[in-house]
Design a protein around this motif. Structure first.
Motif, PDB file in Angstrom:
ATOM      1  N   VAL A  84      54.151  37.394  49.417  1.00  0.00           N
ATOM      2  CA  VAL A  84      52.973  36.733  49.964  1.00  0.00           C
ATOM      3  C   VAL A  84      51.712  37.314  49.336  1.00  0.00           C
ATOM      4  N   LEU A  85      50.867  36.420  48.831  1.00  0.00           N
ATOM      5  CA  LEU A  85      49.548  36.784  48.306  1.00  0.00           C
ATOM      6  C   LEU A  85      48.523  36.195  49.260  1.00  0.00           C
ATOM      7  N   LEU A  86      47.708  37.052  49.878  1.00  0.00           N
ATOM      8  CA  LEU A  86      46.681  36.582  50.799  1.00  0.00           C
ATOM      9  C   LEU A  86      45.383  36.385  50.035  1.00  0.00           C
ATOM     10  N   LEU A  87      44.774  35.210  50.193  1.00  0.00           N
ATOM     11  CA  LEU A  87      43.481  34.914  49.588  1.00  0.00           C
ATOM     12  C   LEU A  87      42.431  34.803  50.681  1.00  0.00           C
ATOM     13  N   THR A  88      41.226  35.280  50.390  1.00  0.00           N
ATOM     14  CA  THR A  88      40.160  35.143  51.365  1.00  0.00           C
ATOM     15  C   THR A  88      38.799  35.127  50.706  1.00  0.00           C
ATOM     16  N   GLY A  89      37.888  34.441  51.324  1.00  0.00           N
ATOM     17  CA  GLY A  89      36.496  34.477  50.909  1.00  0.00           C
ATOM     18  C   GLY A  89      35.753  35.563  51.661  1.00  0.00           C
ATOM     19  N   TYR A  90      36.455  36.270  52.549  1.00  0.00           N
ATOM     20  CA  TYR A  90      35.851  37.283  53.408  1.00  0.00           C
ATOM     21  C   TYR A  90      36.535  38.627  53.180  1.00  0.00           C
ATOM     22  N   ALA A  91      36.457  39.147  51.958  1.00  0.00           N
ATOM     23  CA  ALA A  91      37.166  40.370  51.595  1.00  0.00           C
ATOM     24  C   ALA A  91      36.587  41.587  52.305  1.00  0.00           C
ATOM     25  N   SER A  92      37.485  42.437  52.797  1.00  0.00           N
ATOM     26  CA  SER A  92      37.089  43.714  53.379  1.00  0.00           C
ATOM     27  C   SER A  92      38.267  44.663  53.315  1.00  0.00           C
ATOM     28  N   ILE A  93      37.985  45.949  53.337  1.00  0.00           N
ATOM     29  CA  ILE A  93      39.057  46.944  53.325  1.00  0.00           C
ATOM     30  C   ILE A  93      39.929  46.786  54.557  1.00  0.00           C
ATOM     31  N   ALA A  94      39.299  46.570  55.716  1.00  0.00           N
ATOM     32  CA  ALA A  94      40.072  46.434  56.954  1.00  0.00           C
ATOM     33  C   ALA A  94      41.054  45.265  56.876  1.00  0.00           C
ATOM     34  N   THR A  95      40.616  44.128  56.322  1.00  0.00           N
ATOM     35  CA  THR A  95      41.499  42.973  56.190  1.00  0.00           C
ATOM     36  C   THR A  95      42.611  43.258  55.193  1.00  0.00           C
ATOM     37  N   ALA A  96      42.274  43.930  54.102  1.00  0.00           N
ATOM     38  CA  ALA A  96      43.279  44.267  53.094  1.00  0.00           C
ATOM     39  C   ALA A  96      44.357  45.171  53.678  1.00  0.00           C
ATOM     40  N   VAL A  97      43.948  46.180  54.421  1.00  0.00           N
ATOM     41  CA  VAL A  97      44.910  47.104  55.030  1.00  0.00           C
ATOM     42  C   VAL A  97      45.778  46.360  56.041  1.00  0.00           C
ATOM     43  N   GLU A  98      45.160  45.527  56.851  1.00  0.00           N
ATOM     44  CA  GLU A  98      45.926  44.757  57.841  1.00  0.00           C
ATOM     45  C   GLU A  98      46.915  43.814  57.154  1.00  0.00           C
ATOM     46  N   ALA A  99      46.501  43.210  56.046  1.00  0.00           N
ATOM     47  CA  ALA A  99      47.386  42.301  55.313  1.00  0.00           C
ATOM     48  C   ALA A  99      48.629  43.034  54.813  1.00  0.00           C
ATOM     49  N   ILE A 100      48.459  44.220  54.257  1.00  0.00           N
ATOM     50  CA  ILE A 100      49.614  44.953  53.746  1.00  0.00           C
ATOM     51  C   ILE A 100      50.484  45.461  54.890  1.00  0.00           C
ATOM     52  N   LYS A 101      49.868  45.855  55.991  1.00  0.00           N
ATOM     53  CA  LYS A 101      50.653  46.287  57.151  1.00  0.00           C
ATOM     54  C   LYS A 101      51.520  45.151  57.676  1.00  0.00           C
ATOM     55  N   ARG A 102      51.029  43.928  57.560  1.00  0.00           N
ATOM     56  CA  ARG A 102      51.790  42.777  58.055  1.00  0.00           C
ATOM     57  C   ARG A 102      52.780  42.245  57.025  1.00  0.00           C
ATOM     58  N   GLY A 103      52.757  42.783  55.802  1.00  0.00           N
ATOM     59  CA  GLY A 103      53.764  42.402  54.827  1.00  0.00           C
ATOM     60  C   GLY A 103      53.285  41.692  53.578  1.00  0.00           C
ATOM     61  N   ALA A 104      51.984  41.492  53.407  1.00  0.00           N
ATOM     62  CA  ALA A 104      51.497  40.867  52.171  1.00  0.00           C
ATOM     63  C   ALA A 104      51.776  41.800  50.988  1.00  0.00           C
ATOM     64  N   HIS A 105      52.056  41.223  49.844  1.00  0.00           N
ATOM     65  CA  HIS A 105      52.298  42.007  48.640  1.00  0.00           C
ATOM     66  C   HIS A 105      51.014  42.267  47.875  1.00  0.00           C
ATOM     67  N   ASP A 106      50.018  41.418  48.066  1.00  0.00           N
ATOM     68  CA  ASP A 106      48.729  41.610  47.410  1.00  0.00           C
ATOM     69  C   ASP A 106      47.684  40.789  48.137  1.00  0.00           C
ATOM     70  N   TYR A 107      46.442  40.981  47.716  1.00  0.00           N
ATOM     71  CA  TYR A 107      45.290  40.422  48.412  1.00  0.00           C
ATOM     72  C   TYR A 107      44.219  40.183  47.359  1.00  0.00           C
ATOM     73  N   LEU A 108      43.716  38.965  47.268  1.00  0.00           N
ATOM     74  CA  LEU A 108      42.661  38.657  46.305  1.00  0.00           C
ATOM     75  C   LEU A 108      41.514  37.945  47.009  1.00  0.00           C
ATOM     76  N   ALA A 109      40.300  38.233  46.552  1.00  0.00           N
ATOM     77  CA  ALA A 109      39.118  37.573  47.100  1.00  0.00           C
ATOM     78  C   ALA A 109      38.840  36.296  46.315  1.00  0.00           C
ATOM     79  N   LYS A 110      38.477  35.227  47.030  1.00  0.00           N
ATOM     80  CA  LYS A 110      38.061  33.981  46.389  1.00  0.00           C
ATOM     81  C   LYS A 110      36.631  34.154  45.894  1.00  0.00           C
ATOM     82  N   PRO A 111      36.229  33.491  44.842  1.00  0.00           N
ATOM     83  CA  PRO A 111      37.037  32.594  44.016  1.00  0.00           C
ATOM     84  C   PRO A 111      38.012  33.393  43.160  1.00  0.00           C
ATOM     85  N   VAL A 112      39.135  32.776  42.868  1.00  0.00           N
ATOM     86  CA  VAL A 112      40.182  33.432  42.097  1.00  0.00           C
ATOM     87  C   VAL A 112      40.712  32.440  41.067  1.00  0.00           C
TER      88      VAL A 112
END
Length: 192
Positions: A84-112
């Protein structure tokens, strides 16, 4: 583009409520060898995951009134080996950490761009492969680097106390020790 080639046989699921973005990204990923299926909401995404068992998922953080973070563990329960790759227009460290804790493999900020999506989905998990994730000087940091930075900040706040750091991060002490025993992810290949 690099020599990364998607494996054949299982599709890539794009879950985004922005129909135009999903269509454009879907076309770009199809031209790079992926079989693409799309959904604009969590219920359809779960149904498509059950039916097609996609190997990859590009998931938007905001799905109308729904949150993509909540969908990560649900999709992985349906397809345990899904990346799972999570995309967001609202990038933050807290969201990135939460995404990996929930199982995302990576996280990218939009635009991508599609090449960054392909690299995030297909690159291996080892540190040598992670060096290639950041090509441009202004590219966002890889998820593993953001997680490392956050852990180091909390560890510093706890004056090096592993138990207190683990408690604040909401993870098991042994999990934290395992993460700390790994070398930090380098941001660029030329850094030492």
């Amino acid at each position: 583009m690099n020599d990364l080639v998607p494996p054949q046989g299982r599709p890539l699921l794009i879950v985004d409520d922005d129909a135009t973005f999903a269509r454009v990204l879907g076309r770009a990923l199809t031209s790079r060898g992926f079989e693409v299926i799309t959904s604009d909401n969590a219920d359809d995404a779960r149904a498509l995951a059950r039916r097609h068992q996609p190997r990859y998922c590009v998931l938007d953080l905001k799905l109308g009134d729904e949150n993509g973070l909540r969908l990560i563990p649900e999709l992985q329960a349906l397809v345990p080996d899904m990346r799972v790759l999570l995309l967001t227009g609202y990038a933050s460290i807290a969201t990135a950490v939460e995404a990996i804790k929930r199982g995302a493999h990576d996280y990218l900020a939009k635009p991508v761009d599609a090449d960054a999506v392909v690299r995030a989905l297909l690159d291996g998990d080892g540190p040598a492969d992670l060096d290639d994730l950041v090509d441009a000087p202004d590219a966002p940091l890889p998820l593993r680097r953001l997680e490392w930075e956050h852990i180091q900040r909390v560890l510093t706040e706890c004056e090096g106390n592993i138990s207190e750091t683990a408690r604040r991060l909401g993870m098991h002490r042994r999990t934290l020790q395992r993460k700390l025993s790994k070398h930090p992810v380098r941001e660029r290949p030329d850094e030492h």
